[in-house]
Scaffold this motif. Structure first.
Motif, short mmCIF file in Angstrom:
data_model
loop_
_atom_site.label_atom_id
_atom_site.label_comp_id
_atom_site.label_asym_id
_atom_site.label_seq_id
_atom_site.Cartn_x
_atom_site.Cartn_y
_atom_site.Cartn_z
N THR A 45 7.68 0.30 0.69
CA THR A 45 7.21 0.42 1.12
C THR A 45 6.09 1.43 1.72
OG1 THR A 45 9.61 1.66 2.14
CG2 THR A 45 8.93 -1.00 2.22
N ALA A 46 5.22 0.84 2.84
CA ALA A 46 4.32 2.69 2.91
C ALA A 46 4.08 2.52 4.06
CB ALA A 46 3.05 2.12 1.99
N GLY A 47 3.91 3.16 4.81
CA GLY A 47 3.22 3.45 5.64
C GLY A 47 2.29 2.96 5.84
N PRO A 48 0.97 2.37 7.68
CA PRO A 48 0.38 1.67 7.88
C PRO A 48 -1.34 1.71 6.91
CG PRO A 48 1.03 2.84 10.17
CD PRO A 48 1.29 3.97 8.98
N LEU A 49 -1.22 3.18 6.02
CA LEU A 49 -2.38 3.21 5.30
C LEU A 49 -2.16 2.29 3.84
CD1 LEU A 49 -3.89 6.44 6.57
CD2 LEU A 49 -4.65 4.19 7.33
N GLY A 50 -0.60 1.93 3.52
CA GLY A 50 -0.60 1.40 1.68
C GLY A 50 0.09 2.48 1.59
N GLY A 51 -0.01 3.38 1.60
CA GLY A 51 0.38 4.71 0.48
C GLY A 51 -0.45 5.43 -0.24
N ASP A 52 0.18 5.86 -1.19
CA ASP A 52 -0.68 6.54 -3.03
C ASP A 52 -1.42 4.87 -3.34
OD1 ASP A 52 -0.98 8.81 -1.70
OD2 ASP A 52 0.71 9.19 -2.61
N PHE A 53 -0.46 3.51 -3.05
CA PHE A 53 -0.80 2.79 -4.21
C PHE A 53 -1.26 1.49 -3.60
CE2 PHE A 53 1.51 5.97 -6.43
CZ PHE A 53 0.56 6.55 -7.57
N PRO A 54 -2.04 1.16 -2.66
CA PRO A 54 -2.33 0.18 -1.28
C PRO A 54 -2.37 -1.07 -2.95
CG PRO A 54 -4.35 1.21 -1.60
CD PRO A 54 -3.36 1.84 -2.43
N LEU A 55 -2.01 -2.35 -2.58
CA LEU A 55 -2.35 -3.18 -2.52
C LEU A 55 -3.51 -3.64 -3.52
CD1 LEU A 55 -1.10 -5.76 -4.27
CD2 LEU A 55 -0.93 -6.85 -1.86
N VAL A 56 -3.81 -4.20 -4.10
CA VAL A 56 -5.56 -4.38 -4.46
C VAL A 56 -5.59 -5.74 -5.20
CG1 VAL A 56 -8.14 -4.18 -5.05
CG2 VAL A 56 -6.36 -2.22 -3.98
N THR A 57 -6.52 -6.65 -4.62
CA THR A 57 -6.45 -8.17 -5.20
C THR A 57 -7.14 -8.11 -6.61
OG1 THR A 57 -8.28 -9.01 -3.53
CG2 THR A 57 -5.68 -9.24 -3.31
N LYS A 58 -6.99 -8.88 -7.30
CA LYS A 58 -8.07 -9.19 -8.23
C LYS A 58 -9.96 -9.12 -8.13
CE LYS A 58 -7.61 -13.91 -8.86
NZ LYS A 58 -6.92 -15.11 -10.03
N GLU A 59 -9.94 -9.77 -6.41
CA GLU A 59 -11.61 -9.54 -6.39
C GLU A 59 -11.42 -8.74 -5.54
OE1 GLU A 59 -9.53 -13.96 -5.88
OE2 GLU A 59 -8.82 -11.79 -5.24
N GLY A 60 -10.69 -7.48 -4.81
CA GLY A 60 -10.88 -5.66 -4.99
C GLY A 60 -10.84 -5.83 -3.01
N HIS A 61 -9.73 -6.80 -2.77
CA HIS A 61 -9.32 -6.93 -1.62
C HIS A 61 -8.01 -6.31 -1.08
CE1 HIS A 61 -13.12 -9.31 -1.08
NE2 HIS A 61 -12.78 -10.71 -1.88
N HIS A 62 -7.93 -5.96 0.53
CA HIS A 62 -6.88 -5.62 1.09
C HIS A 62 -6.15 -6.81 1.65
CE1 HIS A 62 -7.39 -1.58 -0.40
NE2 HIS A 62 -8.53 -1.35 0.32
N VAL A 63 -4.64 -6.28 1.73
CA VAL A 63 -4.48 -7.20 2.59
C VAL A 63 -3.67 -6.98 3.30
CG1 VAL A 63 -2.03 -8.84 2.73
CG2 VAL A 63 -3.12 -8.93 0.14
N LEU A 64 -3.97 -6.97 4.58
CA LEU A 64 -2.84 -5.96 6.64
C LEU A 64 -1.86 -7.37 6.53
CD1 LEU A 64 -6.23 -5.25 7.61
CD2 LEU A 64 -5.50 -3.81 6.03
N ASP A 65 -0.86 -6.65 6.62
CA ASP A 65 0.16 -7.78 7.46
C ASP A 65 0.10 -6.70 8.78
OD1 ASP A 65 1.75 -9.25 5.77
OD2 ASP A 65 2.09 -6.51 4.58
N VAL A 66 0.17 -8.06 9.13
CA VAL A 66 -0.26 -7.72 11.26
C VAL A 66 0.99 -8.18 12.23
CG1 VAL A 66 -1.03 -8.50 13.01
CG2 VAL A 66 -2.98 -8.66 10.63
N VAL A 67 2.03 -7.48 11.90
CA VAL A 67 3.39 -7.47 12.61
C VAL A 67 3.47 -8.20 13.82
CG1 VAL A 67 5.67 -6.87 12.47
CG2 VAL A 67 3.63 -6.31 10.18
N PHE A 68 3.69 -8.80 14.54
CA PHE A 68 3.57 -9.46 16.10
C PHE A 68 5.32 -8.68 16.64
CE2 PHE A 68 -0.33 -11.13 14.72
CZ PHE A 68 -1.08 -11.85 16.01
#
Length: 314
Positions: free
Chosen positions: A239-262
């Motif tokens: 788990t990490a803060g809103p910015l995803g920490g030092d190791f954010p998830l990067v897909t093979k296409e080079g995209h990020h994933v945002l979790d929009v938490v309602f």
């Protein structure tokens, strides 16, 4: 309208599930005896142990019942919708795993032939190979006759679904390929437990965004749902803060994933999907709506089937 189907499993088909239940019950019930009677306040340790044992057995039985109910839903999905010679989209999640195993059993026994499975993740591909199902790779031009998958949540009445909340073992989100498969399917079924069929959807919706200027995209999403949701970048592990920490998830296409938490119930998933698709930088999201589908719900030892027209399945 729900269609309720009572399922009675033959002994040979249910033996594996019963063995699982028995093993779980026996393991949870094994407690080391105390050498002598002691007290905690006015209650003896023996009494506490008896209560704990009853609670453990009850919890184990409830968990086993949930697994059996999901197995029934998975079994019905395969029996009702899969026919010989089909190209079948193989979803991800616990219920999908059970459906893949059962589909393999039907193939080995000769009740089905000529099935080609299109897995939505590396995990479902591995499960399919273990079950003896021939697998192919997904491409946008792939013609899929029928697909099944788990849903993280299903919106009552509309049958709009959210997928992609779960983190895979590899860390790579599978909902993009999973969504492509379900959109390409001629017929689609979600397999869920009854607790995932709700009127007011809360929790997270995964959103795939371009890595360039992703912060601007996140801020625009945050402004769109101001006061109703928080936007977090998904980390590659933990788990990490809103910015995803030092190791954010990067897909093979080079995209990020945002979790929009309602934090408040969503009145309409389809409108949320429409709003997200208008934002520059958004590549895709985990909402599946406006696609004809069936929902196979496991509930209290029964399986209930709902179609997108709220009518009885012929």
């Amino acid at each position: 309208m729900f269609v309720t189907v009572n399922l009675t499993r033959p002994a040979n088909e249910a033996s594996t599930m019963e063995a699982m239940a028995g093993a779980s019950m026996s393991s949870s019930a094994r407690l080391r005896p105390y050498p002598r009677l002691r007290r905690i306040g006015n209650v003896t340790v023996a009494a506490v142990r008896r209560r704990c044992r009853r609670h453990a057995i009850t919890c184990a039985a409830a968990a086993d019942a949930d697994v059996v109910a999901l197995f029934d839903a998975a079994k019905l999905t395969v029996d009702r919708f899969v026919e010989s010679g089909m190209v079948v989209g193989l979803g991800s999640g616990p219920a999908s795993g059970l459906a893949i195993q059962y589909l393999g059993t039907r193939l080995r026994r000769g009740y089905l032939t000529g099935i080609l499975g299109i897995p939505s993740s590396t995990i479902s591909a591995s499960e399919a190979e273990k079950a003896g199902i021939q697998v192919g790779s997904y491409e946008e031009s792939t013609q899929i006759d029928f697909a099944f998958t788990d849903a993280d949540i299903i919106e009552e009445d509309t049958l709009a679904a959210v997928i992609g909340r779960r983190k895979t073992e590899s860390g790579e989100p599978s909902f993009m390929e999973e969504k492509g498969i379900v959109k390409s399917a001629g017929k689609l079924a979600f397999i869920i437990g009854h607790d995932k069929y709700v009127k007011g959807v809360e929790g997270s919706i995964p959103v795939l965004v371009k890595s360039a200027n992703w912060i601007d995209t996140a801020e625009e999403i945050d402004d769109l749902f101001l006061g109703d949701a928080e936007v977090w970048r998904r980390p590659s592990f933990g788990t990490a803060g809103p910015l995803g920490g030092d190791f954010p998830l990067v897909t093979k296409e080079g995209h990020h994933v945002l979790d929009v938490v309602f934090t408040t119930p969503i009145p309409d998933l389809a409108k949320v999907a429409e709003s997200l698709e208008k934002i520059a930088g958004v590549v895709d999201h985990g909402i599946v709506s406006s696609i004809p589908s069936y929902v196979v719900v496991a509930l209290n030892g029964e399986v209930q089937v709902l179609d997108e027209k709220s009518s009885v399945i012929p």
